[in-house]
Design an enzyme around this catalytic site. Structure first.
Site, PDB file in Angstrom:
ATOM      1  N   GLU A  86      -0.136 -11.268 -48.271  1.00 16.98           N
ATOM      2  CA  GLU A  86       0.200 -12.682 -48.188  1.00 16.98           C
ATOM      3  C   GLU A  86       1.389 -12.900 -47.258  1.00 16.98           C
ATOM      4  O   GLU A  86       1.379 -13.796 -46.403  1.00 16.98           O
ATOM      5  CB  GLU A  86       0.523 -13.241 -49.575  1.00 16.98           C
ATOM      6  CG  GLU A  86       0.896 -14.716 -49.552  1.00 16.98           C
ATOM      7  CD  GLU A  86       1.316 -15.264 -50.914  1.00 16.98           C
ATOM      8  OE1 GLU A  86       1.384 -16.491 -51.064  1.00 16.98           O
ATOM      9  OE2 GLU A  86       1.592 -14.455 -51.815  1.00 16.98           O
ATOM     10  N   SER A  96      10.416 -16.257 -52.862  1.00 17.46           N
ATOM     11  CA  SER A  96      11.451 -17.004 -52.146  1.00 17.46           C
ATOM     12  C   SER A  96      12.167 -16.113 -51.132  1.00 17.46           C
ATOM     13  O   SER A  96      12.234 -14.890 -51.284  1.00 17.46           O
ATOM     14  CB  SER A  96      12.464 -17.585 -53.136  1.00 17.46           C
ATOM     15  OG  SER A  96      13.259 -16.560 -53.688  1.00 17.46           O
ATOM     16  N   ASN A  97      12.695 -16.742 -50.083  1.00 15.33           N
ATOM     17  CA  ASN A  97      13.358 -15.965 -49.040  1.00 15.33           C
ATOM     18  C   ASN A  97      14.579 -15.214 -49.560  1.00 15.33           C
ATOM     19  O   ASN A  97      14.940 -14.160 -49.029  1.00 15.33           O
ATOM     20  CB  ASN A  97      13.744 -16.877 -47.870  1.00 15.33           C
ATOM     21  CG  ASN A  97      12.541 -17.219 -47.002  1.00 15.33           C
ATOM     22  OD1 ASN A  97      11.401 -16.937 -47.365  1.00 15.33           O
ATOM     23  ND2 ASN A  97      12.779 -17.839 -45.860  1.00 15.33           N
TER      24      ASN A  97
END
Length: 396
Positions: A244, A381-382
């Site tokens: 992904e 999340s980053n």
């Protein structure tokens, strides 16, 4: 790594361009290029056009119905599709659950699900995040209790993209609550039409129904729908997330949007001259373009390791790819200025040919900007990705 395309690569690119010129419906192309919303029928129509050509699953090996392309060919195909303005092939079936089924699924699962993914007979969605398990995904609480030859599933998933259309959901569930949280998770394939499955819409900042809550109330799932071994789902989940995050980089799409920013800035005026000639704005555009060029080289390096599943380097692609995507939406807003402020949902949905604000190019840009705030959150999340990079790549 040789960064020059071979004659065979260039011939392949020409073949893809010719196909897109003759097979991409113009109405779909215009929707994509104008940042207007796509319907389920739009996605399915383009999926089936590519499936008829044998090109809908570029990363699949031939034995499962893929074209068996090289990493460079896959990159060129993705780039040409993005530049042409094709609808995206939704990743949940083709690029996410399919690699897991290929690597860990039973032969019966491969025989049943993979052809249905190729034909788009099954529309898939992803059941990972929960209200209390987003970035800390291993804290998930949806349970699956064995009852003979079925699991009884109870719980809730959230932020489930396009679940309102889905036939199937691949789901992480807790099958053993008595062990370390990562060790008690399994990977189930669940029929979205089964009794006890409820989908409720979540309307986002841009007023689009893109994501959902999914509730499971005593849903009976055949044990045959367990992928791999019970309580090994965390391993499969990480494998899937690598695929992904590699796809989230979206280099081709960012190239298309960069070209859009340049055209928009060439049209808009500042102090009597095109905005693109303003030194400060031009420097911002150049900075994003340089970052995008570096990202493309990194993507090619990852693809060159075709024999290996994506590892922690996929986190680098995810962070940089989404940073660039968000930066491009910010430049669009800056270039369009006040003309981006009016909100015209009828135009976005295709119910009106032109925006009531009088500027078709600028009308979708504020909703597009708000929608793309999600990219630094989904897929992990980053902030979490930076932790993975720190620990697994830098060894800190």
């Amino acid at each position: 790594m040789d960064l020059h395309y071979t004659d065979e690569d260039l011939a392949f690119r020409d073949q893809v361009r010719a196909f897109l010129d003759s097979h991409l419906p113009k109405d779909l192309q215009e929707k994509v290029r104008q940042h207007r919303r796509l319907s389920k029928d739009d996605y399915v129509r383009w999926h089936k056009i590519l499936a008829a050509q044998g090109w809908v699953a570029p990363g699949w090996p031939k034995e499962y119905g893929g074209p068996g392309w090289t990493p460079v060919q896959r990159h060129l195909f993705d780039e040409e599709c993005a530049l042409a303005g094709t609808p995206p092939i939704l990743p949940f079936g083709v690029n996410m659950v399919a690699p897991v089924i290929m690597a860990f699924g039973s032969q019966a699962q491969k025989d049943h699900y993979l052809p249905r993914i190729l034909s788009c007979e099954d529309w898939w969605c992803q059941g990972y995040s929960e209200p209390g398990a987003g970035s800390d995904l291993a804290s998930l609480k949806t349970t699956a209790v064995r009852d003979g030859d079925h699991y009884i599933v109870n719980g809730q998933k959230t932020w489930t993209t396009l679940a309102q259309h889905a036939d199937m959901i691949f789901c992480l569930v807790r099958t053993d609550p008595g062990v370390r949280k990562q060790e008690g998770i399994s990977f189930l394939l669940i029929d979205m039409h089964a009794p006890g499955v409820t989908v409720r819409p979540i309307i986002m900042l841009d007023e689009d129904h893109e994501v959902n809550e999914v509730f499971f109330d005593n849903v009976r799932v055949p044990v045959a729908n367990l992928v791999g071994q019970e309580n090994r789902g965390w391993t499969y989940a990480k494998y899937l997330l690598g695929h992904e995050r590699t796809g989230i980089a979206a280099v081709g799409r960012s190239k298309r949007e960069l070209a859009f920013v340049k055209r928009l800035a060439a049209r808009e005026q500042k102090n009597g001259r095109p905005l693109i000639e303003d030194p400060l704005f031009a420097a911002k555009v150049a900075g994003v373009e340089i970052e995008l060029m570096a990202l493309e080289m990194t993507v090619l390096r990852v693809l060159a390791r075709a024999e290996q599943a994506p590892g922690p380097e996929a986190s680098v692609l995810k962070v940089k790819g989404t940073d660039i995507q968000q930066a491009l939406t910010e430049l669009m807003l800056e270039a369009a200025g006040p003309m981006a402020l009016p909100f015209d949902p009828d135009y976005l949905e295709g119910e009106r040919a032109h925006s009531i604000a009088g500027d078709d190019a600028a009308a979708p840009l504020a909703p597009y900007y708000f929608n793309y705030r999600k990219t630094s959150i989904y897929g992990g999340s980053n902030e979490i990705q930076r932790n993975i990079i720190t620990q697994m790549i830098l060894g800190l």
